[in-house]
Design a protein around this motif. Structure first.
Motif, short mmCIF file in Angstrom:
data_model
loop_
_atom_site.label_atom_id
_atom_site.label_comp_id
_atom_site.label_asym_id
_atom_site.label_seq_id
_atom_site.Cartn_x
_atom_site.Cartn_y
_atom_site.Cartn_z
N TYR A 1 -17.99 94.42 4.16
CA TYR A 1 -16.94 93.44 4.41
C TYR A 1 -17.43 92.10 3.87
CZ TYR A 1 -13.93 90.03 6.60
OH TYR A 1 -13.08 88.96 6.81
N PRO B 1 -16.07 88.28 3.56
CA PRO B 1 -14.99 87.35 3.84
C PRO B 1 -14.61 86.56 2.58
CG PRO B 1 -16.77 87.15 5.45
CD PRO B 1 -17.28 88.01 4.34
N THR C 1 -10.37 83.32 4.52
CA THR C 1 -10.56 83.88 5.86
C THR C 1 -10.73 82.77 6.90
OG1 THR C 1 -11.61 85.84 4.92
CG2 THR C 1 -11.97 85.42 7.25
N ARG D 1 -12.34 81.43 10.16
CA ARG D 1 -13.59 81.71 10.86
C ARG D 1 -13.59 80.98 12.20
NH1 ARG D 1 -17.57 82.68 6.25
NH2 ARG D 1 -16.20 82.90 4.46
N TYR E 1 -21.74 78.75 8.54
CA TYR E 1 -20.67 79.75 8.43
C TYR E 1 -19.32 79.14 8.03
CZ TYR E 1 -23.57 83.46 10.44
OH TYR E 1 -24.55 84.40 10.66
N TYR F 1 -13.89 86.74 12.13
CA TYR F 1 -13.20 86.57 10.85
C TYR F 1 -11.77 87.08 11.00
CZ TYR F 1 -18.01 86.12 9.19
OH TYR F 1 -19.31 85.73 9.01
N ASP G 1 -7.80 87.41 9.39
CA ASP G 1 -6.99 87.38 8.18
C ASP G 1 -6.02 86.21 8.27
OD1 ASP G 1 -4.19 88.40 6.85
OD2 ASP G 1 -5.94 89.08 5.71
N ARG G 2 -5.94 85.41 7.22
CA ARG G 2 -5.11 84.20 7.28
C ARG G 2 -3.63 84.53 7.38
NH1 ARG G 2 -5.78 78.91 6.73
NH2 ARG G 2 -8.00 79.21 6.33
N GLN H 1 -10.69 90.92 11.36
CA GLN H 1 -11.18 91.74 10.26
C GLN H 1 -12.63 92.19 10.46
OE1 GLN H 1 -9.08 92.58 7.47
NE2 GLN H 1 -7.68 91.84 9.06
N TRP I 1 -16.59 90.76 12.77
CA TRP I 1 -17.24 89.72 13.54
C TRP I 1 -18.76 89.88 13.44
CZ3 TRP I 1 -15.01 93.97 15.81
CH2 TRP I 1 -15.77 94.72 16.69
N ASP I 2 -19.43 88.74 13.48
CA ASP I 2 -20.89 88.68 13.47
C ASP I 2 -21.37 88.27 14.85
OD1 ASP I 2 -20.99 89.33 10.81
OD2 ASP I 2 -21.20 87.26 10.11
N ARG J 1 -23.43 92.56 11.94
CA ARG J 1 -22.04 92.59 11.47
C ARG J 1 -21.33 93.80 12.06
NH1 ARG J 1 -19.80 90.88 6.81
NH2 ARG J 1 -20.60 88.90 7.54
#
Length: 563
Positions: free
Chosen positions: A273, A275, A279, A281, A305, A487, A489-490, A496, A498-499, A515
């Motif tokens: 994935y 970004p 994206t 955040r 980030y 993360y 989607d706009r 979508q 995540w960390d 991730r």
């Protein structure tokens, strides 16, 4: 009339009187003075004017200042555009560049952890070194042949020396090219452009000489850390102990290289994935509990980030007193909008204080805000547990507050403006929003929980971004510092990836970033049917019933553990 028309100049053959002849002779003598004397006389009255070959006037001082300005600007552009080189240093791949600077020194960037600054020299140029990656092939060679660690210091010294010489030559070409090109653009004469290039090379040589004369090798003993590297002194010890106990450092370095090599091997199997720049955040933090170190960590994560919005699900304070309010002042300077809901350790006075802070949005009673394109609704915790004069109301009060949040979400959905994220401090409260928002965020329990609720809402409970606060010293094992980057989607505002970021608590120095992808976003996965939670999601973490034969014990909800 005849008298008026008569010429005043006597005829050459006409006889002249003696006084007239003397006056005429004196004026002829003045005109006959040497030309050099006349020029000196004029020079005292009018300053000399220098002219260019094409006849245009030129003033020496402004012209020289203009040439210096064009040279410096061109040299800077040359260094910026083509002044960087790639240099292998031991098992690492690095980028080196010279940059204009008033203070000089050396800056080493280790993304995304932060920067290391050394006061290595005083000159108008700074050495920038960026550690791009640790080459897995060269690292594995060190792991397979541990005897090479004995010569690693010599190898690194040779690589750095070779890279510095290459950077010096490359920088010379860069400044000459940049200054000559800009000089040709400004003056449109080759001679002036070449003069700018020569002056740029002279300035670079002078800067290099100054750096060499002021070089301070002891600067490595007093580095300045920024970003997540602020914990580096506790990770590796101070530089003096490294120098005095280098054999221990060699062993730790071997372990580090071995672990990083394993990390690179494992990275090939991680979910794919990446970004894109559009994206959204979101940084999710919770339960800071008056730990001042949390602000520095949050600011670093926002920068590294490129965070669009920070979401704090409460318990920022510990006692909620007015004396603690100034602890909240940094929220306006973190570099991103701050959305906050009240926790059970945050008083209404704390909420009022935050309401007037810049770049801060306080949500309560199901109020909705739109930040960075995301619609967020939230409710504050109905309980204030530091007030011992009031008996804690427990889960019923939390569910009532969650019901108000759910009513607000239904209203927004009927109005055609559905909410993307629902917030509450206590997971019990935000669970009431199940099915009314795709994502729900909470805190309170000081550890992560990630589950899909029965009606499809994903509930993400964050740990403590303050490591449990200053009270963590009371525990035998300090709590880790935890935060997550989400993360979205706009276009759809759906999650979508995540960390999960985990740092060691007080006295510890480990750092982990993992991730994760939603089940429907994994490579090759098919979307789960509506209303059925995917099996790949982690369990909810809720207590199950007692085993058979055991005496039944009441399950304890998060509200039974006010933190």
């Amino acid at each position: 009339m005849a008298r008026a028309a008569r010429s005043r100049t006597p005829h050459p053959d006409a006889p002249q009187s003696l006084p007239h002849r003397l006056l005429h002779t004196g004026s002829d003598g003045v005109r006959a003075l040497p030309a050099a004397v006349r020029r000196g006389y004029r020079s005292r009255r009018t300053p000399p004017t220098a002219t260019l070959p094409d006849g245009a006037p030129r003033r020496p001082l402004p012209a020289a200042l203009g040439l210096i300005a064009v040279t410096v600007a061109g040299a800077w552009l040359g260094l910026l555009l083509i002044g960087s080189i790639r240099v292998p240093v031991g098992p690492m791949d690095t980028s080196m560049a010279l940059r204009p600077s008033l203070a000089g020194g050396t800056r080493i960037e280790v993304a995304p952890l932060g920067d290391l600054e050394l006061r290595s020299h005083h000159a108008p140029v700074r050495l920038d070194v960026a550690v791009d990656r640790l080459d897995p092939v060269r690292s594995q060679a060190l792991v397979d042949h541990p005897e090479r660690f004995a010569g690693l210091q010599t190898e690194v010294t040779h690589d750095v020396t070779h890279g510095a010489l290459g950077l010096a030559l490359h920088s010379g070409v860069a400044v000459v090219s940049g200054a000559t090109a800009l000089g040709l653009t400004v003056y449109r004469r080759p001679r002036r452009a070449l003069a700018a290039g020569g002056l740029a090379l002279t300035l670079l040589a002078a800067s290099a000489g100054t750096a060499y004369a002021t070089w301070n090798p002891e600067s490595v003993l007093e580095p300045k850390f920024s970003g997540l590297l602020t914990s580096a002194p506790s990770v590796v010890g101070n530089a003096r102990s490294i120098v005095s106990e280098f054999h221990v450092y060699q062993k730790e370095l071997a372990r580090l290289v071995t672990n990083v090599t394993k990390l690179y091997d494992a990275a090939s199997t991680l979910p794919v994935y990446q970004p894109d720049p559009t994206t959204i955040r979101v940084l999710h933090v919770s339960d800071i509990h008056l730990n001042p170190g949390a602000w520095r960590i949050i600011a670093s994560l926002v920068k590294q980030y490129r965070i669009n919005v920070i979401v704090d699900t409460g318990d920022t304070m510990d006692h909620g007193s007015a004396a603690e309010n100034h602890f909240l002042d940094p929220v306006s300077t973190l570099g991103a909008p701050y959305v906050w809901v009240r926790g059970n350790h945050d008083s209404r006075g704390t909420q009022k204080y935050l309401t007037v802070r810049r770049h801060v949005t306080v949500l309560d009673h199901g109020n909705v805000t739109q930040v960075a394109g995301v619609r967020i609704a939230g409710v504050g915790d109905p309980q204030f547990t530091p007030d011992r004069s009031v008996v804690a109301a427990g889960d019923p009060a939390e569910r009532t507050a969650g019901g108000r949040l759910a009513d607000a979400l239904r209203t927004q959905r009927l109005a055609g403006t559905p909410v993307d994220i629902a917030l509450a401090h206590n997971p019990t409260a935000v669970t009431e929003a199940d099915g009314l928002a795709p994502l729900a965020l909470a805190g309170h329990v000081h550890h992560r929980e990630n589950t899909r609720l029965p009606r499809g809402t994903r509930l993400m409970v964050e740990g403590s971004a303050g490591g449990g606060g200053l009270r963590a010293v009371q525990n035998k094992k300090p709590e880790p510092v935890q935060a997550s980057v989400l993360y979205l989607d706009r276009r759809t505002k759906r999650l979508q990836a995540w960390d999960e970021i985990t740092l060691g608590g007080l006295g510890l120095s480990r750092a982990e970033v993992s991730r994760h992808l939603p089940h429907g976003n994994q490579p090759g996965a098919t979307p789960a049917p509506s209303g059925s939670p995917p099996s790949a999601d982690p369990p909810s973490g809720r207590p199950s019933g007692p085993p058979s034969g055991a005496s039944p014990r009441p399950a304890r909800s998060p509200s039974d553990h006010p933190r």
